[in-house]
Write an enzyme that holds these catalytic residues in place. Structure first.
Site: not given
Length: 640
Positions: A273, A520, A523-525
């Site tokens: 990522k 966001v 992007w994290h999960d």
């Protein structure tokens, strides 16, 4: 004793953490060494606007009593909940591991932090070996090229020579590093890098931004859904049909054999990522560089290329010839920052490769290393005496805990989340500092020193925040402009507020926040819990925006104390909402949070305890205000 206090003050100073905090972004990095009397005009203006200190007032002596009595009690409360004598200990004891403190086990149940903690010895060897190998390489290339070098090279020539040396080493070491790290999957990483490079360099310029974003967001989803594209699965799909069973089996077996060469970290997609952010940075920096005239911006502005400000390093593009495949690979695979960041833009990376930032000194790097070690020691002590993570993973009967234990378990769970991110980020930043690169510090303040949702996200994962502002928030139109405000009721005092603007600007600001935090979260999960976390953050920003609109600071200039109290009340609500959002996103989820809140507020004693917590938070917020006022008096405005 005075010398020890002076050393501790320097150790925990903002200048040791990151000179970007104590130097204006538009000021040359050589300004670090200037005396206070020689600060730039902006810093002097900030200092003159700060009120008189309150540290020695009767009000604050009362606050000191709160801190002296309650902070030790907070640690004792959660430590008591982690004792073997507690009724639920047996439900999570299997999640604990043998510790190095006699008589204590360690809570190493968080898989993300455990993967870092268990590999600290090997990473430490790499931190020593990598800079040493670079120096050996530079020494060798300097000797072999000594005959062709001029006796007294210019600053530009010396910078170009250093740039070539460092880029060649980073390119070669990066390829070796990615191969050792991911084994056969290094080819998958390099294929993604190549496709992104061709998008940025070969497509018509008007298509580059859209295609870059679409490609990289698709890669985020594909990596997650396809779990890193195992060759066995690909072979199963592409192998001949049932009529060629032997050939099919051989192909699948061959793919299985290749998959077994997965390197040190077979799950390469987990940490890819951060790499995606660098891919976007390279393409967008190249795309925007075309807008600059052929003349060098550095020469046009008559800047010293060896002492550019942080803002100039990020905004001034590299020359077109620098945007080539070798430099692209060197940047994306730069080993100190490859696994977790901090995130450095391509422009900044190129500038620092050519000219070592003046902010890098041995003393500052050594102090930063000591500070990292003390933070690591703090985390070890917490994990040995406070089992908040293991308890939350065991999904216990929350009714067996007192309201105080419940709230402290939630509070320390958030602190452990903060520390488990802070420590790897500081470790990899320390590696980069030793190697001669100064990336941004990711964590500005302790988690407990936040009261503004806007300020919290400016200071949490700061390099990612800067990346978002540059590549998402500003292209979307920003928040309707910027400017320095005073205090906000919800955000608290001393936090710069957006200027007064039309209602449509406020709506645009919230829309942009929603888009940003959706990205966001994804992007994290890719899961619903983190998506809900992103939307909760956006929802909880609303009171801060509304508070600024309903209670503008300019109307309270004649009543600063009343306004500070009002700010404190709003900030207590902010702190509670931020805790709720982060517990949902990173610790308990919605169901776990619901059980926790029911246990905490389901009785009169629980509700009374919650009220007392709000009083304690109010005291803490007032101290946070004064910390920021102290920074303003020093000419520092961190905006968080």
């Amino acid at each position: 004793m005075p010398s020890l206090l002076s050393w501790l003050r320097r150790l925990y100073s903002l200048d040791t953490l990151d000179t970007r905090f104590t130097t204006s972004a538009s000021t040359s990095t050589q300004a670090d060494a200037r005396p206070p009397s020689a600060k730039d005009a902006r810093a002097n203006a900030v200092a003159q606007g700060a009120p008189a200190p309150l540290w020695r007032t009767p009000e604050f002596f009362v606050y000191y009593l709160f801190f002296i009595t309650l902070v030790p009690l907070m640690f004792k409360t959660v430590a008591d909940a982690s004792k073997e004598s507690h009724p639920i200990y047996s439900s999570y004891s299997d999640l604990l591991s043998p510790g190095w403190i006699p008589g204590r086990k360690v809570d190493n149940s968080d898989a993300q932090y455990a993967s870092f903690r268990d590999n600290i010895p090997y990473l430490s060897l790499l931190v020593v070996a990598h800079p040493l190998l670079r120096r050996v390489y530079q020494s060798y290339t300097s000797r072999t090229g000594a005959e062709t070098k001029p006796a007294h090279p210019s600053v530009t020539a010396a910078g170009d020579a250093q740039f070539e040396q460092r880029m060649r080493f980073d390119f070669g070491f990066g390829l070796v590093f990615i191969t050792a790290l991911n084994g056969i999957s290094a080819l998958k990483v390099l294929l993604i890098l190549y496709i992104n490079y061709r998008i940025g360099k070969s497509l018509p310029r008007s298509y580059v931004p859209a295609v870059t974003w679409i490609f990289n967001i698709c890669i985020l989803f594909a990596n997650e859904l396809c779990t890193g594209y195992p060759l066995e699965r690909i072979a199963t799909v592409l192998a001949p049909g049932s009529g060629s069973g032997e050939k099919r089996n051989l192909l699948v077996q061959w793919a299985q054999t290749l998959d077994s060469f997965g390197g040190i970290m077979p799950r390469w997609e987990v940490l890819f990522k951060v790499t995606v952010l660098r891919l976007i940075s390279f393409n967008m920096d190249h795309h925007w560089s075309v807008d600059y005239s052929a003349a060098s911006p550095i020469e046009k502005k008559q800047l010293d290329p060896a002492a550019l400000s942080d803002r100039d390093r990020v905004k001034i593009p590299a020359e077109q010839a620098v945007f080539n495949m070798r430099n692209y690979i060197a940047y994306v695979l730069y080993s100190p920052l490859y696994l977790a960041g901090p995130i450095l833009t391509f422009n900044d990376y190129v500038s620092q490769q050519r000219y070592t930032p003046p902010s890098l000194t041995r003393t500052r790097t050594l102090l930063y290393g000591v500070r990292f070690f003390l933070t690591l020691l703090c985390m070890e002590l917490i994990l040995h005496y406070i089992y908040a993570v293991a308890i939350s993973k065991a999904s216990p009967d929350w009714s067996l805990f007192t309201p105080g234990q419940l709230s402290m378990l939630a509070f320390f769970n958030l602190h452990i989340i903060w520390l488990k991110l802070l420590i790897p980020w500081r470790f990899f930043r320390l590696w980069a500092l030793i190697d001669g690169i100064d990336p941004p510090e990711n964590m500005v303040r302790c988690m407990s020193n936040n009261y503004s949702a806007f300020g919290f996200w400016r200071g949490w994962h700061r390099s990612f925040n800067r990346w978002i502002v540059r590549y998402i928030y500003v292209p979307l139109g920003g928040g309707g402009g910027g400017g320095r405000g005073a205090r906000q009721p919800a955000a608290g005092k001393a936090t710069p507020a957006p200027p007064q603007s039309s209602f449509s600007d406020k709506v645009q600001r919230i829309r942009n926040f929603l888009l940003v935090f959706t990205f966001v979260a994804l992007w994290h999960d890719i899961n619903l819990r983190l998506l809900m976390w992103g939307w909760l953050i956006t929802l909880f920003v609303l009171p801060e925006v509304l508070g600024n609109m309903l209670f503008p600071a300019r109307r309270w200039r004649s009543r600063p104390t009343a306004y500070r109290i009002l700010c404190g009340v709003g900030s207590v609500g902010n702190v509670l909402m931020m805790m709720v959002a982060n517990l949902v996103g990173f610790a308990l989820g919605l169901d776990g949070l619901k059980d926790l809140l029911n246990s905490l507020t389901g009785s009169f004693s629980g509700a009374a305890y919650l009220v007392s917590c709000c009083v304690v938070l109010f005291v803490g917020v007032q101290v946070m205000f004064e910390i920021r006022e102290d920074e303003l008096r020093a000419g520092i405005n961190l905006k968080c």
